[in-house]
Design an enzyme around this catalytic site. Structure first.
Site, PDB file in Angstrom:
ATOM      1  N   ARG A 128     -12.682  36.803 -17.382  1.00  0.00           N
ATOM      2  CA  ARG A 128     -13.855  37.304 -16.679  1.00  0.00           C
ATOM      3  C   ARG A 128     -13.739  36.971 -15.200  1.00  0.00           C
ATOM      4  O   ARG A 128     -12.936  36.104 -14.829  1.00  0.00           O
ATOM      5  CB  ARG A 128     -15.113  36.637 -17.249  1.00  0.00           C
ATOM      6  CG  ARG A 128     -15.235  36.774 -18.758  1.00  0.00           C
ATOM      7  CD  ARG A 128     -15.912  35.555 -19.375  1.00  0.00           C
ATOM      8  NE  ARG A 128     -15.846  35.579 -20.846  1.00  0.00           N
ATOM      9  CZ  ARG A 128     -16.757  36.132 -21.628  1.00  0.00           C
ATOM     10  NH1 ARG A 128     -17.838  36.642 -21.105  1.00  0.00           N
ATOM     11  NH2 ARG A 128     -16.609  36.136 -22.942  1.00  0.00           N
ATOM     12  N   ASP A 149     -19.952  36.190 -15.369  1.00  0.00           N
ATOM     13  CA  ASP A 149     -19.286  35.775 -16.619  1.00  0.00           C
ATOM     14  C   ASP A 149     -19.282  36.912 -17.643  1.00  0.00           C
ATOM     15  O   ASP A 149     -18.595  36.819 -18.659  1.00  0.00           O
ATOM     16  CB  ASP A 149     -19.956  34.527 -17.213  1.00  0.00           C
ATOM     17  CG  ASP A 149     -21.444  34.699 -17.395  1.00  0.00           C
ATOM     18  OD1 ASP A 149     -22.131  34.992 -16.404  1.00  0.00           O
ATOM     19  OD2 ASP A 149     -21.932  34.572 -18.531  1.00  0.00           O
TER      20      ASP A 149
END
Ligand code: AMP
Ligand code: MG
Length: 501
Positions: A185, A254
């Site tokens: 991510r 995230d």
């Protein structure tokens, strides 16, 4: 496959990056695992053994975390992220276990991850669990997105654990198995950048390039080329979302995958009546993740990635900033050109000129002012063209909704028809392009809620399976498609989604 072959041909590479990247963590055993949904097309694509594909007890055991398949090395990954704009320095997989990677039928490396499979070193206050409703919802939404042609993680299975989880009230628990190009991510880069761990950052960059962007390996400035490549993928992703009316709902860094796949389906929803300000997530009070704000947030997230990459872009910080800025400044024009080309396709033509863009903008204003259903409006337009071709007008007459929409568009409709004529576009080729760009069915919020409720009350997943059949053919009507095309009376004005996974 011989009987000695493993059920899942794992080949793990991420853990070779070193212990800073993960924590080993065995998944929790489920009390009473029972398989609810199985994605056999995907299982075949992942080259899972025939034995596993034909054994639902084994599927339930493996994909609840109760039995570890041979070759699995369960780990929870480290990452951090900006949540609603605020940096949380330590997130990580608090209720997910990466079992390992496999090379799929196309030779692409993908992750197999359990979610809801118990606590890990990153669980903080969380219970490591997932409620059944959100697990089923992720299966439905990701499957719909895949067949809509939007880059996305997918679900292999949903297994009920036979345990209770405590949310706003007591819910049945489940484990959902997610397949992703990877779980790297923007927040993974942030995790090492904020710790000034340049060596890990460098290793992560090399790994991400090799796995996702091999074409840029060896370029003069790999970090800069990587930033640009990830930015292009994010642009394509958000444009694809906006084509079908998808609102992610929680585009935290995230939840922003480096691969450019849609990931983390928490409070996502589909746009009903067209309004760029639409927000369905109950926790998004400021509208940060509103439908029309998604491009702005994509750039915001990519800018956070750029900050992480600065030390790898140039040793001289000033130079690094200048170089990164040079890439980020391209975002707006690249986004706009992708975005308007997407809308041009939805209207039956390619390569929009200035005049065409005016026509597109005018349509969007009309749709907003008249609170038109986003999906139905484009279907109505392609129906109207199709009707004109087939001298037989029965299709449109039968579909009074389409007729009503076209009438509401008034003069705009003639302007659009004129535009196609000026471009010498045959109505039939316009219809062709429109039918590929405009789904006839999407996972409408009220239908998603209805099938989930049905499953909760009846204990049967039949309603979900019936819905999935239609969602797997979003550009072509099946005999039951019409059951899922209606918009709710309120145009989803009062619909709300919750993060409570
Ligand atoms: P999400 O909202 O699913 O993107 O999760 C944000 C962060 O919270 C991630 O670090 C998750 O691992 C963590 N998290 C979410 N739900 C739970 C849970 N029930 N138990 C432990 N951690 C969780
Ligand atoms: Mg997340």
């Amino acid at each position: 496959m011989s009987s000695s072959d493993p059920d899942i041909p794992f080949s793990n590479t991420y853990t070779h990056l070193g212990e800073a990247f993960y924590q080993s963590a065995p998944p929790a055993q489920a009390q009473q695992p029972s398989l609810l949904l199985w994605n056999d097309t995907l299982a075949e694509q992942l080259l899972l053994s025939d034995e596993l594909r034909n054994n639902s007890d084994l599927q339930a055991d493996y994909f609840s975390g109760s039995l570890l398949p041979e070759g699995a090395e369960p780990v929870a990954l480290a990452y951090c992220g900006h949540q609603f704009g605020h940096l949380n320095p330590q997130l990580g997989d608090g209720r997910a276990h990466l079992l390992g990677e496999v090379l799929n039928k196309d030779g692409q490396r993908v992750d197999i991850q359990l979610k809801g499979s118990g606590r890990t070193a990153f669980s903080r206050q969380g219970d490591g669990r997932c409620a059944l409703g959100p697990a089923l919802r992720e299966f439905i939404m990701s499957e719909a997105m895949f067949y809509l042609g939007v880059p996305t993680t997918r679900c292999l299975a949903v297994v009920a654990t036979g345990e209770e989880v405590y949310r706003e009230d007591v819910k049945p628990g489940a484990v959902v198995t997610r397949i992703a190009a990877s779980h790297i991510r923007v927040g993974t880069f942030q995790y090492f950048a904020i710790r000034d761990d340049i060596e890990s950052l460098n290793n992560l960059l090399d790994y991400a390039i090799e796995r996702h962007y091999p074409q840029i390996a060896g370029s003069e400035n790999e970090a800069l080329a990587f930033l640009e490549a990830v930015m292009q993928k994010q642009i394509e992703l958000v444009v694809a979302w906006m084509r079908v009316g998808f609102i992610h709902g929680v585009m935290n860094t995230d939840n922003s995958a480096i691969s450019g796949e849609t990931i983390d389906f928490g409070p996502c929803a589909m746009l009903g009546a067209y309004d760029p300000g639409t927000v369905y997530s109950s926790i998004d009070h400021g509208g940060r993740y509103a439908f029309g704000n998604q491009p702005t947030i994509a750039l915001w997230n990519i800018t956070r990635l750029a900050e992480c990459l600065l030390p790898l872009i140039d040793k001289d910080e000033k130079q690094a900033v200048e170089k990164a800025k040079g890439v980020l400044e391209q975002f707006h024009s690249d986004f706009e050109s992708n975005y308007f080309t997407m809308f041009a396709n939805k209207l039956g033509f390619e390569q929009p000129q200035d005049k065409d863009i005016e026509c597109i903008v005018e349509l969007m204003e009309l749709m907003k002012n008249q609170q038109m259903d986003y999906t139905q409006a484009f279907v109505a337009l392609s129906d109207s063209l199709k009707n004109n071709i087939e001298s037989n007008t029965s299709a449109l007459q039968e579909n009074s909704k389409s007729k009503e929409i076209v009438n509401k568009l008034g003069d705009w409709h003639s302007t659009w028809r004129q535009l196609l004529e000026e471009k010498h576009i045959e109505p039939s080729s316009a219809v062709d392009l429109m039918q590929k760009s405009n789904p006839v069915v999407i996972p409408r919020n009220h239908h998603v809620e209805a099938v989930l409720k049905d499953c909760e009350e009846s204990g049967s997943t039949q309603a979900i399976k019936d819905f999935l059949l239609v969602l797997r053919s979003p550009y072509q009507s099946l005999p039951t498609t019409h059951l899922y095309q209606d918009s709710p009376d309120d145009g989803d004005k009062y619909y709300q989604t919750f993060c409570g996974t």
